[in-house]
Motif scaffolding. Sequence first.
Motif, PDB file in Angstrom:
ATOM      1  N   GLY A 196       0.793  -1.219   0.000  1.00 22.40           N
ATOM      2  CA  GLY A 196       0.000   0.000   0.000  1.00 22.40           C
ATOM      3  C   GLY A 196       0.829   1.274   0.000  1.00 22.40           C
ATOM      4  O   GLY A 196       0.345   2.321   0.429  1.00 22.40           O
ATOM      5  N   MET A 197       2.071   1.193  -0.466  1.00 22.85           N
ATOM      6  CA  MET A 197       2.919   2.388  -0.502  1.00 22.85           C
ATOM      7  C   MET A 197       2.442   3.321  -1.602  1.00 22.85           C
ATOM      8  O   MET A 197       1.843   2.891  -2.583  1.00 22.85           O
ATOM      9  N   THR A 198       2.722   4.598  -1.431  1.00 25.69           N
ATOM     10  CA  THR A 198       2.494   5.543  -2.512  1.00 25.69           C
ATOM     11  C   THR A 198       3.507   5.262  -3.614  1.00 25.69           C
ATOM     12  O   THR A 198       4.526   4.600  -3.383  1.00 25.69           O
ATOM     13  N   GLN A 199       3.227   5.787  -4.789  1.00 25.74           N
ATOM     14  CA  GLN A 199       4.157   5.597  -5.903  1.00 25.74           C
ATOM     15  C   GLN A 199       5.535   6.170  -5.559  1.00 25.74           C
ATOM     16  O   GLN A 199       6.559   5.555  -5.845  1.00 25.74           O
ATOM     17  N   GLN A 200       5.559   7.327  -4.901  1.00 26.05           N
ATOM     18  CA  GLN A 200       6.824   7.958  -4.556  1.00 26.05           C
ATOM     19  C   GLN A 200       7.603   7.129  -3.542  1.00 26.05           C
ATOM     20  O   GLN A 200       8.809   6.914  -3.685  1.00 26.05           O
ATOM     21  N   THR A 201       6.909   6.633  -2.508  1.00 20.66           N
ATOM     22  CA  THR A 201       7.578   5.835  -1.479  1.00 20.66           C
ATOM     23  C   THR A 201       8.054   4.513  -2.064  1.00 20.66           C
ATOM     24  O   THR A 201       9.152   4.050  -1.754  1.00 20.66           O
ATOM     25  N   ALA A 202       7.248   3.910  -2.935  1.00 22.80           N
ATOM     26  CA  ALA A 202       7.653   2.664  -3.576  1.00 22.80           C
ATOM     27  C   ALA A 202       8.876   2.892  -4.471  1.00 22.80           C
ATOM     28  O   ALA A 202       9.808   2.084  -4.471  1.00 22.80           O
ATOM     29  N   SER A 203       8.878   3.994  -5.206  1.00 20.20           N
ATOM     30  CA  SER A 203      10.039   4.310  -6.048  1.00 20.20           C
ATOM     31  C   SER A 203      11.282   4.517  -5.193  1.00 20.20           C
ATOM     32  O   SER A 203      12.362   4.024  -5.518  1.00 20.20           O
ATOM     33  N   ALA A 204      11.129   5.231  -4.099  1.00 17.77           N
ATOM     34  CA  ALA A 204      12.265   5.477  -3.206  1.00 17.77           C
ATOM     35  C   ALA A 204      12.771   4.175  -2.583  1.00 17.77           C
ATOM     36  O   ALA A 204      13.983   3.942  -2.499  1.00 17.77           O
ATOM     37  N   THR A 205      11.857   3.305  -2.168  1.00 14.33           N
ATOM     38  CA  THR A 205      12.242   2.030  -1.563  1.00 14.33           C
ATOM     39  C   THR A 205      12.937   1.143  -2.591  1.00 14.33           C
ATOM     40  O   THR A 205      13.922   0.463  -2.279  1.00 14.33           O
TER      41      THR A 205
END
Length: 120
Positions: free
Chosen positions: A37-46
């Motif tokens: 359920g991460m945001t697109q930005q958080t998923a990209s950063a991770t």
Amino acid sequence: MQYLILFVTGLAAGLLSGMFGVGGGVIIVPALVFFFGMTQQTASATSLIALLLPVGLLGVYEYYRSGNISVEHVWFGLTVALGLFAGAFFGALIAIELSSDLLRRMFAVFLVLVAIRLWY
């Protein structure tokens, strides 16, 4: 359990990276969005954390500086990286044994499946 899912995500990304040269944007980011359920930005950063040494150091720094990732996301990314390490090795072993035509067709089918999943 979530770390097992993260590791398997990394393993899948590594396998596909070893076979087709893809991983972060096609496997890791959608998995983090859909399963965690991460945001697109958080998923990209991770995902960048997982790919940190080879491609992401400056990108991770900028996401961290802007507050889009936390220490927990760093651990998520590092766990995915463990799977990438093993998966890329085995994906390369598999790809070497396949014909170029079969590998190209497998990649095309994979991209269509990802596109369908993202569309719906």
